[in-house]
Design a protein around this motif. Structure first.
Motif, mmCIF file in Angstrom:
data_model
loop_
_atom_site.group_PDB
_atom_site.id
_atom_site.type_symbol
_atom_site.label_atom_id
_atom_site.label_comp_id
_atom_site.label_asym_id
_atom_site.label_seq_id
_atom_site.Cartn_x
_atom_site.Cartn_y
_atom_site.Cartn_z
ATOM 1 N N LYS A 155 23.412 7.426 23.567
ATOM 2 C CA LYS A 155 22.694 7.925 24.731
ATOM 3 C C LYS A 155 22.330 9.397 24.550
ATOM 4 O O LYS A 155 21.411 9.885 25.185
ATOM 5 C CB LYS A 155 23.507 7.708 26.011
ATOM 6 C CG LYS A 155 24.719 8.606 26.182
ATOM 7 C CD LYS A 155 25.331 8.345 27.568
ATOM 8 C CE LYS A 155 26.346 9.365 27.980
ATOM 9 N NZ LYS A 155 27.717 9.023 27.572
ATOM 10 N N ALA A 207 27.578 7.792 20.020
ATOM 11 C CA ALA A 207 27.183 7.560 21.421
ATOM 12 C C ALA A 207 25.689 7.828 21.534
ATOM 13 O O ALA A 207 25.244 8.953 21.757
ATOM 14 C CB ALA A 207 27.974 8.462 22.362
ATOM 15 N N ASP A 253 27.907 3.438 19.979
ATOM 16 C CA ASP A 253 28.452 3.224 21.313
ATOM 17 C C ASP A 253 27.246 3.105 22.227
ATOM 18 O O ASP A 253 26.465 4.044 22.337
ATOM 19 C CB ASP A 253 29.323 4.433 21.686
ATOM 20 C CG ASP A 253 29.842 4.354 23.113
ATOM 21 O OD1 ASP A 253 30.526 3.377 23.435
ATOM 22 O OD2 ASP A 253 29.543 5.266 23.903
ATOM 23 N N TYR A 282 20.854 14.879 24.636
ATOM 24 C CA TYR A 282 20.539 14.828 26.069
ATOM 25 C C TYR A 282 19.277 15.632 26.378
ATOM 26 O O TYR A 282 19.176 16.259 27.425
ATOM 27 C CB TYR A 282 21.737 15.297 26.905
ATOM 28 C CG TYR A 282 22.988 14.497 26.592
ATOM 29 C CD1 TYR A 282 23.067 13.159 26.961
ATOM 30 C CD2 TYR A 282 24.044 15.046 25.877
ATOM 31 C CE1 TYR A 282 24.177 12.396 26.634
ATOM 32 C CE2 TYR A 282 25.157 14.291 25.544
ATOM 33 C CZ TYR A 282 25.220 12.963 25.924
ATOM 34 O OH TYR A 282 26.322 12.201 25.604
ATOM 35 N N HIS A 335 37.819 8.039 27.839
ATOM 36 C CA HIS A 335 36.738 9.021 27.609
ATOM 37 C C HIS A 335 36.811 9.984 28.788
ATOM 38 O O HIS A 335 36.571 9.589 29.922
ATOM 39 C CB HIS A 335 35.369 8.340 27.544
ATOM 40 C CG HIS A 335 34.228 9.321 27.507
ATOM 41 N ND1 HIS A 335 33.947 10.087 26.395
ATOM 42 C CD2 HIS A 335 33.320 9.684 28.446
ATOM 43 C CE1 HIS A 335 32.902 10.878 26.667
ATOM 44 N NE2 HIS A 335 32.508 10.648 27.902
ATOM 45 N N SER A 358 32.564 15.361 28.774
ATOM 46 C CA SER A 358 31.631 15.777 27.735
ATOM 47 C C SER A 358 31.659 17.286 27.593
ATOM 48 O O SER A 358 32.058 17.999 28.513
ATOM 49 C CB SER A 358 30.239 15.302 28.131
ATOM 50 O OG SER A 358 29.365 15.298 27.037
ATOM 51 N N GLY A 400 34.309 10.074 23.455
ATOM 52 C CA GLY A 400 33.557 11.177 22.845
ATOM 53 C C GLY A 400 33.924 12.477 23.520
ATOM 54 O O GLY A 400 35.068 12.675 23.914
ATOM 55 N N GLY A 401 32.945 13.349 23.637
ATOM 56 C CA GLY A 401 33.154 14.563 24.422
ATOM 57 C C GLY A 401 33.332 15.845 23.637
ATOM 58 O O GLY A 401 33.332 16.929 24.234
ATOM 59 N N GLU A 449 33.726 8.009 19.804
ATOM 60 C CA GLU A 449 32.375 7.857 20.355
ATOM 61 C C GLU A 449 31.705 9.215 20.526
ATOM 62 O O GLU A 449 31.337 9.599 21.639
ATOM 63 C CB GLU A 449 32.450 7.183 21.735
ATOM 64 C CG GLU A 449 33.135 5.845 21.757
ATOM 65 C CD GLU A 449 33.406 5.344 23.174
ATOM 66 O OE1 GLU A 449 33.355 6.140 24.131
ATOM 67 O OE2 GLU A 449 33.660 4.147 23.320
ATOM 68 N N PRO A 450 31.525 9.949 19.451
ATOM 69 C CA PRO A 450 30.889 11.262 19.602
ATOM 70 C C PRO A 450 29.386 11.118 19.803
ATOM 71 O O PRO A 450 28.742 10.300 19.147
ATOM 72 C CB PRO A 450 31.182 11.935 18.256
ATOM 73 C CG PRO A 450 31.255 10.794 17.288
ATOM 74 C CD PRO A 450 31.817 9.615 18.050
ATOM 75 N N GLY A 451 28.831 11.885 20.703
ATOM 76 C CA GLY A 451 27.386 11.931 20.897
ATOM 77 C C GLY A 451 26.887 13.329 20.607
ATOM 78 O O GLY A 451 26.418 13.641 19.511
ATOM 79 N N ARG A 452 27.064 14.201 21.594
ATOM 80 C CA ARG A 452 26.586 15.578 21.498
ATOM 81 C C ARG A 452 27.015 16.272 20.202
ATOM 82 O O ARG A 452 26.233 16.971 19.578
ATOM 83 C CB ARG A 452 27.154 16.358 22.686
ATOM 84 C CG ARG A 452 26.641 17.781 22.825
ATOM 85 C CD ARG A 452 27.468 18.547 23.860
ATOM 86 N NE ARG A 452 27.711 17.802 25.067
ATOM 87 C CZ ARG A 452 26.908 17.800 26.134
ATOM 88 N NH1 ARG A 452 25.830 18.522 26.142
ATOM 89 N NH2 ARG A 452 27.212 17.063 27.193
HETATM 90 C C1 PLP Z 1 28.617 9.899 27.211
HETATM 91 C C2 PLP Z 1 29.711 9.147 26.582
HETATM 92 C C3 PLP Z 1 30.103 9.456 25.279
HETATM 93 C C4 PLP Z 1 29.526 10.592 24.483
HETATM 94 O O1 PLP Z 1 29.789 11.818 25.057
HETATM 95 P P1 PLP Z 1 29.503 13.153 24.215
HETATM 96 O O2 PLP Z 1 29.981 14.225 25.100
HETATM 97 O O3 PLP Z 1 28.039 13.204 23.980
HETATM 98 O O4 PLP Z 1 30.283 13.055 22.958
HETATM 99 C C5 PLP Z 1 31.099 8.691 24.701
HETATM 100 N N1 PLP Z 1 31.677 7.668 25.372
HETATM 101 C C6 PLP Z 1 31.313 7.340 26.630
HETATM 102 C C7 PLP Z 1 31.998 6.216 27.305
HETATM 103 C C8 PLP Z 1 30.336 8.077 27.280
HETATM 104 O O5 PLP Z 1 29.994 7.763 28.532
#
Ligand code: PLP
Length: 430
Positions: free
Chosen positions: A63, A61, A82, A379, A205, A208, A244-245, A279-282
């Motif tokens: 962003k 992810a 993502d 972030y 999703h 987060s 993600g999350g 969809e992992p980001g953080r």
């Molecule tokens: C923000 C987001 C993520 C990533 O979230 P994290 O908490 O950073 O893992 C994944 N999928 C979607 C749809 C999001 O909006």
């Protein structure tokens, strides 16, 4: 002392892997974001290893941190992306992520963005995650105009409480995201009847920075029931996108164990015989970055001591926006037995919200000292602004004993390069 093997003290000085942070401050100035390649790799591998043997796309992810070198690093490990905007889609492609590994999410995709996704690399992206019936209709129109079908997963809101901060909870019925799971069969029927849509999956999703896996389990159980029902209704559901999350440790939280998370997927999702996307980001970047900053002043007020830094909320908005906690440590290790005293750690910006920590116990610090604000990989630079005409802080990627400036600090001319003065300013007065 930091608990992070890639940011640790050597000979009394905080290092990023093998690199002394004083050397980075000297090379690029402060504030600056510093990322560890090793941390990115380790986090990615811990998740990929937990999902070994499962047909699983890890779509980063982006962003959370969209620096091209960070993207490229994950791409080289096999990650997809993502994306939540046309801009992110273009960055992902620029960093070499194949369109077949790109998932396009977001509640407000424009026609132009849909077009970009459908045309990407000629074959188009892997999947659009659609959030509303209106969006389905528009996507179908855009795809039909190109003579193609858009591969779609519909984002289902499972109405579970992720028990995280209210600004990052997304899976409850009152949130703007997705379609209620109670209405899913209706909306999938609509999608199946649209000429420009090919239903391929289901997306969820729920929020987060989840540190508790229980909301995921509730979600997976609901999701498995839904997939079974949708298949019974004739839909060819081939992939579940679990979103993600996954949280990280900022303070004293326990980060969820990817192995336990994967075990839940094996238990509830795999019996469906289905491909998985994550969809992992953080989780992938959060603890791989720090914000390197200098103490400009130590200000003794009547009741408090303030450490005034050269970084501010424009560089790291999480404390102001989410009341987030970030550990802050001196780059020079404190003397053994140094006494801690509470201080307020603030930025230079003209906002009371420009505060990183209040009443934080810190060892003695003097003006000129370097500090590291930890857990600033996610972030942080991604949400930075030039508020107060402050240049975006540079980004440095460390790899073993080497480091590279992967985004430099802009000059004031670069910061104003997009501005032009109206012609009437130079017309003769009179
Ligand atoms: C923000 C987001 C993520 C990533 O979230 P994290 O908490 O950073 O893992 C994944 N999928 C979607 C749809 C999001 O909006």
């Amino acid at each position: 002392m930091t608990g992070l093997p890639w940011f640790d003290y050597r000979d009394g000085v905080l290092h990023a892997e093998g690199v002394n942070l004083h050397a980075i401050a000297e090379a690029v100035g402060t504030p600056a974001y510093v990322y560890s390649s090793d941390a990115l790799t380790r986090q990615y591998r811990s998740l990929a290893d937990a999902f070994a043997g499962i047909d699983c796309l890890i779509a980063y992810a982006m962003k959370a941190n969209s620096n091209l070198s960070v993207l490229r690093h994950f791409g080289s490990l096999g990650a997809g992306a993502d994306v939540v905007s046309g801009g992110e889609l273009q960055l992902a492609m620029k960093a070499g992520i194949p369109p077949g590994k790109i998932i396009f999410a977001g509640v407000g995709k424009t026609r132009a963005e849909m077009m970009l996704g459908l045309k990407a690399g000629n074959t188009g992206i892997a999947q659009f995650n659609v959030e509303s019936e209106a969006e389905l209709q528009v996507l179908s129109e855009v795809a039909s105009s190109l003579g193609v079908k858009a591969p779609v997963a519909i984002r289902i809101n499972p109405d579970v409480d992720a028990k995280t901060h209210k600004k990052i909870t997304t899976g409850k019925a009152e949130n703007k995201f997705g379609i209620s799971y109670r209405r899913a069969s209706e909306v999938y029927a609509l999608a199946a009847g649209l000429p420009g849509i090919e239903v391929v999956g289901v997306h969820v999703h729920i929020g987060s920075q989840l540190t508790d896996l229980a909301p995921y389990e509730d979600t997976f159980i609901r999701l498995a029931e839904l997939v079974t029902a949708l298949r019974a209704a004739g839909h060819n559901i081939r992939r579940v996108d679990l979103g993600g999350g996954l949280g990280i440790r900022y303070d004293d939280e326990t980060a969820p164990d990817p192995q336990l998370y994967a075990a839940m997927v094996r238990k509830h999702i795999l019996p469906l015989g289905i491909a998985v996307a994550l969809e992992p980001g953080r989780f992938l970047v959060g603890n791989a970055g720090l914000l390197l900053t200098r103490v400009e002043y130590v200000k003794q007020a009547e009741e408090k001591t303030f450490l005034i830094l050269d970084s501010g909320m424009n560089d790291l908005i999480r404390p102001a926006m989410y009341e987030a906690f970030h550990r802050i440590v001196p780059v020079k290790a404190p003397e053994n037995g140094a006494e801690l005293a509470p201080v307020d750690i603030v930025g230079p910006i003209c906002e009371t919200g420009d505060t990183f920590a209040e009443g934080r116990p810190m060892p003695p610090v003097v003006a000129g000292d370097l500090l590291a604000i930890l857990s600033a990989g996610a972030y942080s630079s991604a949400m930075a602004s030039t508020y107060n005409a402050r240049p975006l802080a540079p980004e440095v990627l460390v790899h073993g004993d080497r480091f590279a400036i992967v985004r430099r600090r802009p000059s004031i001319d670069e910061m104003t390069a997009l501005e032009t003065m109206p012609g009437w300013f130079s017309e003769a007065q009179g």
